[in-house]
Write a protein that holds these residues in place. Structure first.
Motif, PDB file in Angstrom:
ATOM      1  N   ALA A   1      43.748 -61.224  19.502  1.00 12.73           N
ATOM      2  CA  ALA A   1      44.223 -61.808  20.759  1.00 12.73           C
ATOM      3  C   ALA A   1      43.051 -62.011  21.722  1.00 12.73           C
ATOM      4  N   ALA A   2      42.134 -61.037  21.772  1.00 12.36           N
ATOM      5  CA  ALA A   2      40.972 -61.177  22.664  1.00 12.36           C
ATOM      6  C   ALA A   2      40.118 -62.372  22.227  1.00 12.36           C
TER       7      ALA A   2
ATOM      8  N   PRO B   1      51.725 -57.184  20.964  1.00 10.98           N
ATOM      9  CA  PRO B   1      51.146 -56.840  19.663  1.00 10.98           C
ATOM     10  C   PRO B   1      52.201 -56.242  18.742  1.00 10.98           C
TER      11      PRO B   1
ATOM     12  N   PRO C   1      45.720 -50.709  25.870  1.00  9.60           N
ATOM     13  CA  PRO C   1      45.311 -51.771  24.942  1.00  9.60           C
ATOM     14  C   PRO C   1      46.459 -52.740  24.639  1.00  9.60           C
TER      15      PRO C   1
ATOM     16  N   THR D   1      46.255 -56.729  25.310  1.00 15.35           N
ATOM     17  CA  THR D   1      46.465 -57.645  24.180  1.00 15.35           C
ATOM     18  C   THR D   1      47.537 -58.687  24.507  1.00 15.35           C
TER      19      THR D   1
ATOM     20  N   THR E   1      46.851 -51.335  17.591  1.00 12.07           N
ATOM     21  CA  THR E   1      46.658 -51.612  19.018  1.00 12.07           C
ATOM     22  C   THR E   1      47.660 -50.897  19.900  1.00 12.07           C
TER      23      THR E   1
ATOM     24  N   GLU F   1      50.558 -64.058  13.614  1.00 11.35           N
ATOM     25  CA  GLU F   1      50.767 -62.602  13.606  1.00 11.35           C
ATOM     26  C   GLU F   1      52.033 -62.235  12.821  1.00 11.35           C
TER      27      GLU F   1
ATOM     28  N   ALA G   1      47.271 -60.801  15.592  1.00 17.35           N
ATOM     29  CA  ALA G   1      47.184 -60.805  17.060  1.00 17.35           C
ATOM     30  C   ALA G   1      47.250 -59.383  17.575  1.00 17.35           C
ATOM     31  N   GLY G   2      46.418 -58.512  16.998  1.00 18.19           N
ATOM     32  CA  GLY G   2      46.186 -57.203  17.603  1.00 18.19           C
ATOM     33  C   GLY G   2      45.178 -57.394  18.724  1.00 18.19           C
ATOM     34  N   ARG G   3      44.576 -56.322  19.168  1.00 18.35           N
ATOM     35  CA  ARG G   3      43.660 -56.424  20.297  1.00 18.35           C
ATOM     36  C   ARG G   3      42.451 -57.310  19.978  1.00 18.35           C
TER      37      ARG G   3
ATOM     38  N   GLY H   1      46.888 -62.695  24.685  1.00 17.86           N
ATOM     39  CA  GLY H   1      47.668 -63.643  23.881  1.00 17.86           C
ATOM     40  C   GLY H   1      48.334 -64.681  24.773  1.00 17.86           C
TER      41      GLY H   1
END
Ligand code: ADP
Length: 354
Positions: free
Chosen positions: A26-27, A50, A130, A134, A56, A45, A21-23, A138
Motif C-alpha cells: 500500500a505504501a 489491510p 500500521p 496502510t 500488518t 490484495e 496491499a499490506g503495509r 491504499g
C-alpha cells in the motif's frame, strides 16, 4: 475499485501491478502515484485493506532510533513519512549495565531493576498504527488514480503475466475461486509478505533465501496509560495498548512453510502460546517478572492468541530485490515498523525513473 466478484473487470495491461496491499504494497502504491502518475497501477490484495490475517494488522507499530548505522537514514526517513501519525510516547530500553537516569522512572511493574538496572530513553521513539497507515496509503493511492482489487489471489505466470483468481464465499463459508482473469504488467511487484518468496518460487521458478515465521502477540494485563512509554528488554517489546500491553516476543527461528501453528504446554497444561514463545520467555522471567505472572494472557488454544505469518527477509531488514526484467520482490518483515516506509519509497523512486 473492485471489491467483490460482482464488480466486473475486463483484462487489460498495466504499467505496474502490486501483489499484496499490506503495509509495504500500500505504501508503494501511494508513493508511486505521487511520483509517477503517468504509470497505470493495479494494487491487488487477497483479503481486505489491510488483510485481517496479514502481518500488518498485528504489527506492534513501534518506532525507535536504536538501529544499525547502515539503517539510520531509512529509519529517520520512515519517521518523517509517518509524521503526525507517530505518537512520541518514548521508548525505554532496559539492559544489564548502567543505571537509571534520575529524570526517568523505572518501569517497576514490568521489570526488576536488580536484574536490569540499565535504562535508556529514546524520547523521539513512539507508537503508531500500521493498519491505519496502510488503509490511508491504499485510499490515497486510489484517490490519485490507482485501481484496487480486493479478494483476489494472484498467481505469477512469468513474463509479467499474472492470473487474478477472484474469490467469493459460499453459503457454507468456504472461500472459492469465482473466476480468473489474466492481466499483463510491465512491472510486477510482489509485496505479499510471508507468501512472497513462495509465489516467486512457484510462479517464476526462482528459489529465494528468505524465510518466514509465525509470530504470536500475547496481551499483558499490566496497567498502562496513554503516556506510558514502550519498554524493550531481553529481545521483547512491550507496547502500551488499550490500558495494558501487547508483548512482541523475539523470533527464535524461522518456521517451515506449511507449518500449522499450535499451542504448547506450560507445566503440563495446554496453552495458546506456542512452545517457541514459552521457550523465549523462560530465560527472562527474573528480569521481567510481569511475564511470569497471571497478567500474561496465555490462552487455551492458539486461536486465543493473536498471531500472523511474517516474512523474514535475508539480512533481517526490509528490502527490495529485482528478480528479472518484469518482477521485483518487496519485503517488510520484523523491522518494517522502523524502515519499511523508506524502503517502499526507494522502490517507488526506482520504478518511477525506470
Ligand atoms: P508486509 O508487511 O510485507 O506488507 P503483510 O503480510 O502485512 O506483509 O502483507 C502482505 C499482503 O499480501 C497480505 O495482506 C496478504 O493478504 C497479501 N497476499 C499474499 N499472497 C497474496 C496473493 N497470492 N495474492 C494477493 N495478495 C496476496
Amino acid at each position: 475499485m473492485y471489491a467483490h466478484v460482482g464488480q466486473s473487470f475486463a483484462s487489460r495491461a498495466y504499467d505496474v501491478l502490486i501483489v499484496g496491499a499490506g503495509r509495504m504494497g500500500a505504501a508503494l502504491a501511494w508513493q508511486l502515484r505521487q511520483r509517477a502518475p503517468h504509470l497505470s497501477l493495479l494494487l491487488a490484495e487477497e483479503g481486505g485493506l489491510p488483510n485481517e490475517e496479514g502481518a500488518t494488522i498485528l504489527a506492534s507499530g513501534v518506532w525507535h532510533s536504536d538501529v544499525p548505522d547502515e539503517q539510520r537514514e531509512r529509519a529517520e526517513r520512515t519517521r518523517a513519512l509517518l509524521g503526525e501519525r507517530l505518537q512520541p510516547c518514548g521508548v525505554l530500553t532496559l539492559s544489564e549495565q548502567g543505571g537509571v537516569p534520575p529524570s526517568v522512572p523505572y518501569p517497576a511493574s514490568l521489570a526488576d531493576a536488580a536484574v536490569l538496572p540499565g535504562l535508556r530513553l529514546d524520547p523521539r521513539g513512539g507508537v503508531y498504527s500500521p493498519a491505519s497507515v496502510t488503509l490511508d496509503a491504499g485510499q490515497q493511492a486510489v484517490r490519485l488514480g490507482a485501481d484496487l482489487m480486493l479478494n483476489v489471489r494472484c498467481e505469477l505466470r512469468g513474463g509479467g503475466q499474472v492470473a487474478l483468481h477472484r474469490l467469493s464465499v459460499t453459503n457454507t463459508h468456504q472461500v472459492v475461486v469465482d473466476h480468473t482473469v489474466t492481466v499483463t504488467a510491465a512491472q510486477v511487484v510482489i509485496a505479499s509478505g510471508a507468501a512472497g518468496p513462495h509465489l516467486i518460487e512457484n510462479g517464476l521458478g526462482q528459489p529465494t533465501r528468505h524465510r518466514q515465521a509465525y509470530r504470536q502477540l500475547p496481551r499483558l494485563n499490566v496497567p498502562s496509560g496513554p503516556d506510558s512509554p514502550v519498554v524493550r528488554a531481553c529481545g521483547f517489546v512491550l507496547r502500551p495498548h488499550s490500558g495494558g500491553y501487547v508483548v512482541t516476543p523475539p523470533i527464535l527461528h524461522p518456521d517451515p512453510w506449511g507449518y500449522q501453528p499450535v499451542g504448547g504446554r506450560l507445566a503440563g497444561v495446554p496453552v495458546g502460546l506456542r512452545r517457541e514463545v514459552v521457550d523465549s520467555l523462560l530465560p527472562h522471567l527474573e528480569a521481567l517478572p510481569a511475564l511470569a505472572s497471571e497478567a500474561l494472557v496465555v490462552g487455551r488454544s492458539s486461536a486465543d492468541i493473536p498471531g500472523a505469518w511474517l516474512a523474514l527477509p535475508e539480512g533481517g531488514w526490509p528490502r527490495w530485490d529485482r528478480l528479472d526484467e518484469q518482477h521485483v520482490l518487496l519485503l517488510g518483515g520484523p523491522h518494517a515498523d522502523l524502515t519499511g516506509l523508506a524502503v517502499a519509497e526507494e522502490l517507488a523512486e526506482a520504478l518511477a525513473q525506470g
